[in-house]
Scaffold this motif. Structure first.
Motif, PDB file in Angstrom:
ATOM      1  N   GLU A 165     -10.233  12.910   7.808  1.00 23.92           N
ATOM      2  CA  GLU A 165     -11.357  12.116   8.313  1.00 23.92           C
ATOM      3  C   GLU A 165     -11.645  12.574   9.737  1.00 23.92           C
ATOM      4  O   GLU A 165     -10.889  12.292  10.661  1.00 23.92           O
ATOM      5  N   ASP A 212     -10.884   3.986   1.073  1.00 24.16           N
ATOM      6  CA  ASP A 212     -10.393   3.972   2.469  1.00 24.16           C
ATOM      7  C   ASP A 212      -9.060   3.218   2.549  1.00 24.16           C
ATOM      8  O   ASP A 212      -8.815   2.455   3.491  1.00 24.16           O
ATOM      9  N   HIS A 238      -5.509   7.063   3.641  1.00 15.02           N
ATOM     10  CA  HIS A 238      -4.629   7.427   4.753  1.00 15.02           C
ATOM     11  C   HIS A 238      -3.189   7.328   4.271  1.00 15.02           C
ATOM     12  O   HIS A 238      -2.820   6.319   3.658  1.00 15.02           O
ATOM     13  N   HIS A 295     -10.978   9.005  -0.098  1.00 17.80           N
ATOM     14  CA  HIS A 295     -10.793   8.543   1.292  1.00 17.80           C
ATOM     15  C   HIS A 295      -9.570   7.641   1.336  1.00 17.80           C
ATOM     16  O   HIS A 295      -9.613   6.518   0.841  1.00 17.80           O
ATOM     17  N   HIS A 329      -5.382   2.210   3.292  1.00 20.72           N
ATOM     18  CA  HIS A 329      -4.379   2.481   4.326  1.00 20.72           C
ATOM     19  C   HIS A 329      -2.989   2.135   3.804  1.00 20.72           C
ATOM     20  O   HIS A 329      -2.016   2.199   4.549  1.00 20.72           O
ATOM     21  N   HIS A 350      -6.768  10.307   9.534  1.00 16.82           N
ATOM     22  CA  HIS A 350      -7.581  10.387  10.751  1.00 16.82           C
ATOM     23  C   HIS A 350      -7.190  11.622  11.558  1.00 16.82           C
ATOM     24  O   HIS A 350      -6.009  11.853  11.826  1.00 16.82           O
TER      25      HIS A 350
HETATM   26 ZN   LIG Z   1     -10.578   6.008   6.859  1.00 12.80          ZN
END
Ligand SMILES: [Zn+2]
Ligand SMILES: [Zn+2]
Length: 275
Positions: free
Chosen positions: A93, A235, A8, A6, A237, A47
């Motif tokens: 996602e 997650d 981005h 996960h 970023h 996303h």
């Molecule tokens: Zn995320």
């Protein structure tokens, strides 16, 4: 095996604003951090509302503002990296969007996904993980049930392979009474088991007001008891957050009885020894 499934794809440094960058140049820094932290494979999961190809779906300003990037560029970048033999997977996602879910699935058909994360960030126009969002006009218990019902529907629909940050409503530290929470956990676990989707163990909650992993130990145990498999996730970023705190996720998973982690290829799951 350690995966981080996960993240981005962005460019930027800590303390500065991140910038979306879906070009091949952005991938290298993610792999460097992964290698430093002993992560064997990473999965990119931008996303879904960042892509103009999905623009017709979005109803709120937050998503519509971000819906300007090119899905084909993103996919090509990751597919090229895979072709070079780099340890990356192509994911996305995917948001819960209620009655628009089927249309969203149609828009994603034809791309070579390795796995799709399922996330409930909004129910209708009410954000779960932003304030005031759903918290303005609903009790804590109502907000949780609304979220869990949406997550259940998302799992059952077959559009996703993994439930991301599964107990997201605890983000600001708000939880219903323990007996209600146990019921909510049961419903999440039943939904995941019935649908055959994996549960994400995410370290992102450590960097949020609640300061905990998603899911908490009771929810993870409830899921593992029903045979639900897991993935691991930061997650991130930014490249610097790849693999962050995953050792804590592994400890939580082991304590809950997990011995394997899920690896995806072309939306087919297999289990590898955890750690
Ligand atoms: Zn995320
Ligand atoms: Zn999310």
């Amino acid at each position: 095996m350690i995966v981080d499934y996960h993240m981005h794809l962005r460019r930027g440094q800590v303390g500065k604003s991140e910038e979306v960058d879906h070009t091949p140049a952005a991938v290298g820094p993610y792999l460097e951090t992964a290698a430093e932290r002993g992560v064997d494979e990473i999965g990119f999961t931008e996303h879904i509302y960042y892509f103009r190809q999905t623009r017709e779906i979005w109803i709120n300003e937050y998503e519509r503002q971000r819906c300007v990037h090119d899905l084909d560029l993103y996919v090509d970048t990751i597919v090229d990296a895979k072709r070079q033999g780099l340890p990356v997977k192509l994911g996305l996602e995917v948001d819960y969007v209620g009655e628009r879910q089927e249309r969203l699935t149609e828009l994603l058909a034809g791309y070579p996904w390795d796995f799709l994360l399922g996330s409930v960030h909004y129910v209708g126009n009410d954000a779960i993980d932003q304030e005031p969002g759903i918290w303005a006009e609903h009790s804590v218990e109502e907000a949780w049930w609304t979220y869990v019902d949406a997550l259940t529907e998302l799992a059952a629909g077959g559009a996703v392979d993994v439930l991301a940050h599964p107990d997201l409503p605890k983000i600001f530290g708000r939880r219903p009474d323990p007996s209600v929470l146990a019921e909510l956990h049961n419903q999440i676990a039943d939904a995941a088991a019935r649908a055959g989707v994996a549960l994400e163990v995410s370290t992102a909650g450590l960097r949020k007001p609640v300061g905990e992993l998603y899911p908490d130990a009771p929810l993870l145990r409830t899921c593992v008891e029903r045979g639900v498999q897991i993935t691991l996730a930061s997650d991130a970023h930014l490249p610097v957050d790849v693999g962050r705190d995953l050792e804590r996720a592994v400890v939580l998973a082991r304590e809950a009885g997990c011995e394997t982690v899920t690896v995806f290829d072309g939306r087919r799951a297999r289990q590898e020894p955890l750690g």
